[in-house]
Design a protein around this motif. Structure first.
Motif, PDB file in Angstrom:
ATOM      1  N   MET A 159       0.831  -1.204   0.000  1.00  0.00           N
ATOM      2  CA  MET A 159       0.000   0.000   0.000  1.00  0.00           C
ATOM      3  C   MET A 159       0.862   1.248   0.000  1.00  0.00           C
ATOM      4  O   MET A 159       0.580   2.224   0.657  1.00  0.00           O
ATOM      5  N   MET A 160       1.942   1.225  -0.752  1.00  0.00           N
ATOM      6  CA  MET A 160       2.876   2.346  -0.712  1.00  0.00           C
ATOM      7  C   MET A 160       2.157   3.647  -1.053  1.00  0.00           C
ATOM      8  O   MET A 160       1.403   3.743  -2.001  1.00  0.00           O
ATOM      9  N   ILE A 161       2.416   4.676  -0.268  1.00  0.00           N
ATOM     10  CA  ILE A 161       1.633   5.896  -0.380  1.00  0.00           C
ATOM     11  C   ILE A 161       1.964   6.712  -1.601  1.00  0.00           C
ATOM     12  O   ILE A 161       1.235   7.626  -1.945  1.00  0.00           O
ATOM     13  N   VAL A 162       3.041   6.382  -2.286  1.00  0.00           N
ATOM     14  CA  VAL A 162       3.321   7.124  -3.513  1.00  0.00           C
ATOM     15  C   VAL A 162       2.215   6.914  -4.528  1.00  0.00           C
ATOM     16  O   VAL A 162       2.019   7.709  -5.428  1.00  0.00           O
ATOM     17  N   GLN A 163       1.436   5.825  -4.369  1.00  0.00           N
ATOM     18  CA  GLN A 163       0.309   5.629  -5.263  1.00  0.00           C
ATOM     19  C   GLN A 163      -0.664   6.791  -5.148  1.00  0.00           C
ATOM     20  O   GLN A 163      -1.235   7.237  -6.130  1.00  0.00           O
ATOM     21  N   GLY A 164      -0.864   7.281  -3.927  1.00  0.00           N
ATOM     22  CA  GLY A 164      -1.730   8.433  -3.747  1.00  0.00           C
ATOM     23  C   GLY A 164      -1.171   9.660  -4.421  1.00  0.00           C
ATOM     24  O   GLY A 164      -1.895  10.492  -4.948  1.00  0.00           O
ATOM     25  N   GLU A 195       7.697   5.103   4.346  1.00  0.00           N
ATOM     26  CA  GLU A 195       7.041   3.828   4.625  1.00  0.00           C
ATOM     27  C   GLU A 195       8.015   2.684   4.428  1.00  0.00           C
ATOM     28  O   GLU A 195       8.877   2.717   3.544  1.00  0.00           O
ATOM     29  N   LEU A 196       7.870   1.672   5.262  1.00  0.00           N
ATOM     30  CA  LEU A 196       8.602   0.417   5.126  1.00  0.00           C
ATOM     31  C   LEU A 196       7.592  -0.720   5.096  1.00  0.00           C
ATOM     32  O   LEU A 196       6.735  -0.822   5.983  1.00  0.00           O
ATOM     33  N   ASP A 197       7.680  -1.574   4.093  1.00  0.00           N
ATOM     34  CA  ASP A 197       6.869  -2.786   4.011  1.00  0.00           C
ATOM     35  C   ASP A 197       7.807  -3.977   4.106  1.00  0.00           C
ATOM     36  O   ASP A 197       8.761  -4.084   3.320  1.00  0.00           O
TER      37      ASP A 197
END
Length: 580
Positions: free
Chosen positions: A1-6, A239-241
């Motif tokens: 769900m990496m926020i760069v998608q937003g 973010e870290l996944d």
């Protein structure tokens, strides 16, 4: 769900300009970066900045030069002069080695034309992140399998003052076919340490045969930003996944451990000046746009209006302005923009024009045919001709109806379980209306729905492409309407009397022999077009033009086809454009 998608999704947000900043507006892929060396620009507000976005997939990289608002990311950008990277450190099952894969690179800047195309090749070598492979082996891969993971029903959030309550995330046993875990940490505010933790057993698709196509189940995804006007050796982790298969690898402290192990390799940054230019005005040596055309540029979800003052300048030589209205159930999306002249499947001969796509569907419960509008496009080719004030007039421009008696006989049929259906699913057969080579589309028995399509490449010359086949049976994930007609009609506003040309007709039918090629000429004979008030849409007229035709007994509905309907892979007419 990496926020760069937003961040990426908001590249097309509508904005209100003050002509304070000029950005390039282009798109291309890695195989043809020359296409990004364009002269299209946009004027935007003080709250926006320019970007270059690179999205990388296996085999290709997509590049976009554009602009975004300051609040377009979930985490606030402290300084709009930055490089943000989304990278993944992955384990290769074949070589048993760790390697780096870069998903996305975003470059942001805030002076005129700072997102120049000549910077594209500098971005891949800007920053790279790394973690010691021995630590990865011990803490991420382990033995390659794990039976339990921490599980949180919702995100657990906290900050420096109020720490996260990790008691909410208990260790659970995963299903027998799940052998890895997934956990992530999202920093909502880097300055205050506000972050959110989530953990679970990895989803099934990461443990199946296609796991590698999703990035694999042993990896660390990193999203971090470097501010180019500050100390370039420092970075903020957004973010870290963590995707892992080691006992207790979803422990909340894993993110601190990853941060301590993470190192950054700084590449060649000579293309990015350490300080901003003294002037924010565009260079006087910029090549002027040939035959400049200014179009409004906004996207809105409101059903009736789309307030917009943002504009984009392109060239009349290869673009024109449009207003696009797309209906999704009760929702209506409106887009004001410019598009390439070759973006439609059928050549546009004149301006302005209206292109309407409608569906006529049979309601089994109400026992009636309903007509719904799927999309309306208004195209024009002079400065600011796609003004938002025209939007209310588009929905009443013209409607298309087909006689119900004809639909009952030729589309719905009598309910027989089997019908004859021409079969040429591989490719359409093209020619004039009496062209069909029966050997290429033989008749077969069909116990589902017969899908038949006619695309009019040159409506005036009667050149068309016919295709027909028997639809596959419905399944849990696939359903197709049984009685439906989709029609695309084109009307040129400067040609009177007004005549609607058919671009495409798609028929979903269960009547016997409903795929016969002549069914399209029969449909045209039973088609009624109701023309509304076109005066406001045509700059050369000031009076409305009304059709003398009356609508048939077909009633107009405000609802769209059921959301379970899936036709995109079957018939080509789901989009009015090749690409937008």
């Amino acid at each position: 769900m990496m926020i760069v998608q937003g961040l990426v999704l908001l590249l097309l947000l509508s904005i209100v300009p003050t002509n304070s900043l000029i950005c390039y507006e282009c798109g291309c892929d890695q195989s043809d970066t020359a296409a990004c060396d364009c002269d299209t620009t946009s004027d935007i507000t003080d709250n926006d900045y320019c970007v270059i976005l690179e999205q990388r997939y296996v085999g290709t990289t997509y590049i976009q030069l554009s602009r975004i608002p300051r609040n377009s990311s979930w985490i606030y950008i402290e300084d709009p002069y930055y490089i943000l990277t989304h990278e993944s450190i992955r384990y290769n099952l074949t070589t048993s080695q760790w390697y780096l894969w870069t998903f996305i690179v975003v470059y942001g800047c805030d002076w005129d034309l700072c997102n120049a195309p000549n910077l594209i090749n500098s971005l891949p070598n800007s920053f790279k992140y790394n973690i010691n492979s021995i630590w990865l082996d011990l803490n991420i891969y382990g033995t390659g399998a794990v039976t339990s993971c921490h599980h949180c029903d919702t995100e657990v959030c906290g900050n420096v003052t109020n720490s996260s309550d990790f008691i909410q995330c208990q260790m659970v046993t995963c299903d027998t076919n799940i052998t890895s875990c997934l956990t992530y940490d999202l920093w909502n505010n880097v300055a205050t340490g506000e972050q959110c933790y989530q953990s679970q057993c990895a989803p099934e698709y990461l443990n199946g045969e296609f796991a590698e196509s999703y990035g694999g189940k042993y990896r660390i995804d990193i999203e971090a930003v470097v501010y180019l006007a500050q100390d370039r050796s420092k970075y903020d982790i957004w973010e870290l996944d963590v995707f892992c298969a080691v006992k207790n690898c979803t422990r909340p402290t894993i993110f601190q451990e990853v941060s301590q192990q993470l190192t950054m390799e700084i590449g060649d940054l000579s293309a990015f000046p350490p300080t901003r230019p003294l002037t924010t005005h565009a260079s006087t040596t910029t090549t002027p746009i040939p035959d400049p055309l200014r179009c409004y540029s906004c996207d809105c979800s409101d059903a009736s209006t789309c307030p917009c003052s943002s504009t984009v300048v392109s060239s009349l030589d290869y673009t024109y302005c449009v207003i696009i209205r797309e209906h999704y159930g009760q929702d209506v999306w409106t887009s004001l923009r410019h598009i390439d002249q070759n973006s439609t499947r059928v050549h546009i001969q004149d301006f302005p024009y209206l292109l309407v796509r409608e569906s006529i569907l049979y309601d089994e419960q109400l026992i009636q045919w309903n007509t719904t509008t799927n999309s309306i496009v208004y195209g024009c080719n002079y400065d600011l001709c796609n003004h938002p004030s025209l939007i209310p007039y588009m929905s009443n421009s013209f409607q298309m109806y087909v006689q119900e008696d004809w639909l009952n006989t030729n589309v719905k049929g009598t309910g027989q379980p089997v019908r004859n259906c021409h079969e040429c699913p591989e490719e359409p057969q093209c020619g004039t209306s009496d062209f069909l080579d029966a050997s290429r589309c033989p008749i077969r028995e069909c116990n589902t729905t017969c899908l038949v399509s006619d695309i009019f490449d040159k409506p005036n010359d009667d050149l068309q492409c016919y295709q027909s086949f028997c639809a596959p049976s419905d399944s849990e994930h696939f359903h197709i309407d049984t009685n439906r007609v989709d029609i695309e009609g084109l009307l040129y506003l400067n040609k009177e009397p007004y005549t609607v040309e058919l671009w495409e007709v798609d028929i979903y039918c269960r009547a016997d022999d409903c795929s016969r090629p002549e069914i399209f000429s029969e449909l045209k004979s039973n088609l009624t077009v109701v023309i509304g008030d076109l005066g406001p849409l045509d700059p050369q007229t000031s009076t409305s033009s009304q059709s003398t035709n009356n609508p048939s007994t077909t009633t107009q509905s405000t609802t769209n086809p059921p959301t379970t309907t899936s036709t995109a892979s079957l018939l080509s007419g789901d989009s009015l454009f090749i690409s937008l």
